[in-house]
Design an enzyme around this catalytic site. Structure first.
Site, PDB file in Angstrom:
ATOM      1  N   TRP A 182      13.633  64.217  60.604  1.00 13.71           N
ATOM      2  CA  TRP A 182      14.440  64.578  61.777  1.00 13.71           C
ATOM      3  C   TRP A 182      14.103  63.523  62.821  1.00 13.71           C
ATOM      4  O   TRP A 182      12.985  63.482  63.328  1.00 13.71           O
ATOM      5  CB  TRP A 182      14.051  65.973  62.253  1.00 13.71           C
ATOM      6  N   ASN A 186       4.722  63.301  60.279  1.00 14.13           N
ATOM      7  CA  ASN A 186       5.465  64.254  61.091  1.00 14.13           C
ATOM      8  C   ASN A 186       4.756  64.323  62.437  1.00 14.13           C
ATOM      9  O   ASN A 186       3.562  64.612  62.484  1.00 14.13           O
ATOM     10  CB  ASN A 186       5.458  65.628  60.396  1.00 14.13           C
ATOM     11  N   GLY A 187       5.485  64.028  63.506  1.00 16.14           N
ATOM     12  CA  GLY A 187       4.857  64.062  64.829  1.00 16.14           C
ATOM     13  C   GLY A 187       5.361  62.891  65.655  1.00 16.14           C
ATOM     14  O   GLY A 187       6.352  62.258  65.308  1.00 16.14           O
ATOM     15  N   GLU A 212      21.649  85.942  73.229  1.00 17.89           N
ATOM     16  CA  GLU A 212      21.306  85.638  71.838  1.00 17.89           C
ATOM     17  C   GLU A 212      22.584  85.512  70.987  1.00 17.89           C
ATOM     18  O   GLU A 212      22.679  84.618  70.139  1.00 17.89           O
ATOM     19  CB  GLU A 212      20.371  86.729  71.292  1.00 17.89           C
ATOM     20  N   GLU A 265      25.225  77.559  68.089  1.00 17.64           N
ATOM     21  CA  GLU A 265      24.429  76.608  67.310  1.00 17.64           C
ATOM     22  C   GLU A 265      24.938  76.405  65.899  1.00 17.64           C
ATOM     23  O   GLU A 265      24.713  75.353  65.311  1.00 17.64           O
ATOM     24  CB  GLU A 265      22.941  76.988  67.306  1.00 17.64           C
ATOM     25  N   HIS A 302      30.797  86.110  89.977  1.00 19.35           N
ATOM     26  CA  HIS A 302      30.327  85.134  90.977  1.00 19.35           C
ATOM     27  C   HIS A 302      30.612  83.711  90.519  1.00 19.35           C
ATOM     28  O   HIS A 302      29.791  82.811  90.734  1.00 19.35           O
ATOM     29  CB  HIS A 302      28.832  85.338  91.241  1.00 19.35           C
TER      30      HIS A 302
END
Ligand code: F6R
Length: 607
Positions: free
Chosen positions: A75, A101-102, A479, A486, A502
């Site tokens: 990713w 990873n990181g 939610e 998503e 409002h």
């Protein structure tokens, strides 16, 4: 994010096993994939951008020789998802391969330093510096493992790495700081991965690696050492009782649908959490000077709902805070009297852990609620509860949300009891009602799924949606909106219904779909008023209602009717179920893969 996997087999080819392990980790990131193996003194690598199946079709990832190797599903953080940026990354001479990873915070400085020493970089990633750093140290004729240790000492930031080198062709050297890393130990093989389901089909014996540790894997087993002082760490494998099939789809077309259907079972498990843990956490909440409920995304919505619960039942005022805002908003005022109840499914979310760290530095008490045993949150929290949802593979959180709500409800009820704020009769009713929720959820799924599917067909081409609720229903609205947005990519809004006039109401025109969350609680009258306001402006009203709510049925264009009969504070769990199903079917209607929404990953370990 990203998933790493490595293995050493006593016999056989490692590449197909690594490929299988990476498939299990694909939820962690899936914009590129790669595998490196060592055979007869040579390093072999295949990697490319794209999902694992597509890259496999092009390059046959199984066709790499050797019984040792490492792999990675990516990713992107540094460098676009192109082939050159896919892991594994190598040194100048293609002797060393690294998966990581990181994020390496000081990679720019290190890169300049290494380039000045003559190293040539191929990618735009931070990871590649690790391979060159190790190469540089190894010029001094040091052992591979020592070179990895030296490299790790130079790196600031977070990492879980697995490295192989032709100079030590029987070893994988791994290290961890703030990114998850676990070993799987079997008789004729050993594995390293970002999480347990990746090797579960092969072994259920696992060893969690802690921050600051380095591990050498070989076909003789594993040796763990502290990077700082090189002390040997003795840690025996633990038995994992997740069945391998728990991480499979079990006949459902997607993990998300499987996980929605699993909720009754998981909610039953969540009700089995031992009282001693709940009691201990309740004691901390009771004593706290101020309580922050800290989380991101779906977990934040659970916190928001919980803030109503704690107030209504336990008379405890709490501050729900989005984790990435915590330091800015409360970083200076948080103190020894503050308590953070931190909620994170993965227990690894970087924003959440940053909030935890800042609060710990100011001596605040950190309590954790997570799904992952051995996650960072479990190690930094004073007390933690594991929510018992089982592994969640779908990127969109579903079963973990309802389990979080169940645990938070149990805590609020216990605190109410402890504080003597609610009558015994009411407490008994709440406890009995909680026990009924799994059956209620089961009934909602079986009776309403088809109707929700039809609703998704009807509204599939809408460009936007509005979700409105009041009180705890406003957390459910948020939610429902997040789920829809998503995985179906439909821009949507959610507001507490009272706030809609409002400003947001100006969006409403003929046919604009507005989804109302309508439990029969103290907000019911006002919600009817809000429905009327929207209807008068031409909105299409979709209402999630309690059974036989004739008043709202009259007003709504479409409704989903659920039979709960629960006390009002427990309504969020059943009311969110139709919204999860709606998001799932909308995603399918629009031709998306609900398990792998674009640009998202299951565990967000970058800030
Ligand atoms: C949405 C979703 C995310 C997570 C968020 C926090 O479906 O899954 O919004 O809720 O990234 O993750 P955890 O709970 O692991 O800290």
């Amino acid at each position: 994010m990203c998933g790493i996997f490595g293995c050493i087999l006593k016999k056989g080819e490692a590449a197909p096993i690594i490929h299988g392990g990476l498939k299990k980790l694909e939820y962690r990131g899936y914009d590129s994939v790669g595998i490196a193996t060592i055979d007869r003194g040579h390093l072999f690598i295949k990697k490319d951008s794209g999902k694992i199946d597509d890259v496999h079709e092009m390059h046959d990832l199984d066709d790499l020789p050797g019984r040792i190797g490492v792999g990675h599903t990516r990713w992107a953080t540094h460098g676009a998802p192109y082939q050159v940026n896919a892991h594994p990354h190598t040194d100048c001479n293609k002797q060393i391969a690294v998966v990581h990873n990181g994020i390496i915070e000081n990679f720019a400085e290190l890169k300049t330093e290494l380039e000045d020493l003559g190293h040539t970089f191929k990618s735009k990633t931070d990871t590649e510096v690790i391979a060159h750093l190790i190469e540089e140290v190894m010029k001094k004729e040091v052992l591979f493992v020592d070179a990895v240790r030296e490299a790790m000492k130079r790196i600031d930031g977070s990492y879980a790495v697995a490295v192989i080198s032709v100079k030590a062709p029987d070893q994988i050297v791994c290290a961890r700081k703030e990114s998850p890393l676990v070993l799987g130990v079997a008789k004729d093989s050993i594995y390293v991965a970002s999480d347990i389901p990746a090797f579960l089909p092969k072994t259920n014996k696992s060893v969690v690696i802690e921050d600051g540790e380095l591990v050498v894997l070989s076909d003789k087993g594993y040796e763990i050492r502290s990077i700082a002082d090189w002390n040997l760490v003795t840690r025996e494998p633990e038995l994992i009782d997740w069945a391998p099939e728990a991480a499979e789809k079990q006949g459902y077309p997607h993990f998300m649908l499987k996980e929605i259907h699993e909720q009754p079972l998981r909610l039953r498990n969540t009700l089995r959490i031992q009282d001693q843990y709940l009691d201990l956490m309740t004691t901390f909440l009771d004593r706290a000077g101020e309580v922050f409920l800290v989380a991101c995304g779906t977990s934040y919505h659970a916190c928001l709902a919980a803030s109503y619960l704690f107030s209504k039942l336990s008379f405890l005022a709490t501050h729900p805070v989005i984790a990435s805002e915590f330091v800015e908003q409360h970083g200076k005022s948080v103190n020894i009297d503050s308590t953070l109840l931190v909620v994170s499914q993965s227990g690894e979310t970087a924003d959440t852990l940053e909030a935890v760290e800042s609060a710990r530095l100011r001596a605040a008490t950190v309590l954790g609620l997570t799904n992952i045993v051995g996650s960072t949150l479990t190690r930094v929290a004073r007390v933690y509860i594991v929510q018992q949802s089982g592994p969640e593979i779908g990127v969109a959180a579903t079963k973990t949300f309802t389990s979080q709500l169940s645990v938070l409800s149990q805590l609020a009820i216990k605190l109410a009891k402890k504080r003597g704020k609610v009558s015994h009769v009411e407490i008994e009713d709440l406890e009995e009602s909680l026990e009924r929720i799994p059956d209620i959820v089961e009934e909602i799924i079986s009776s309403e799924e088809e109707k929700v599917k039809q609703l998704a067909k009807k509204y599939a081409d809408r460009q936007t949606f509005f979700f409105l609720g009041r009180g705890m229903g406003s957390a459910v609205a948020l939610e429902g909106k997040l789920k829809l947005m998503e995985i179906s990519y439909i821009p949507s809004l959610a507001y507490p219904a009272g706030e809609s006039k409002h400003g947001p109401i100006s969006l409403i025109e003929s046919g604009f779909p507005v989804i109302f969350i309508c439990p029969k609680d103290s907000t019911h009258r006002s919600i009817i008023g809000n429905i009327m306001e929207m209807k008068a402006r031409g909105a299409s009203i979709i209402a999630i209602i309690e059974k036989d709510d004739e008043e709202i049925k009259e007003l709504a264009d479409d409704y989903i009717e659920i039979d709960t009969g629960l006390p009002e504070v427990l309504s969020p769990i059943p009311f969110v179920i139709p919204l999860q199903l709606f998001a799932y079917y909308m995603s399918l209607e629009r031709g998306n893969d609900p398990d792998m929404p674009r640009n998202l990953a299951k565990s967000v370990t970058v800030k």
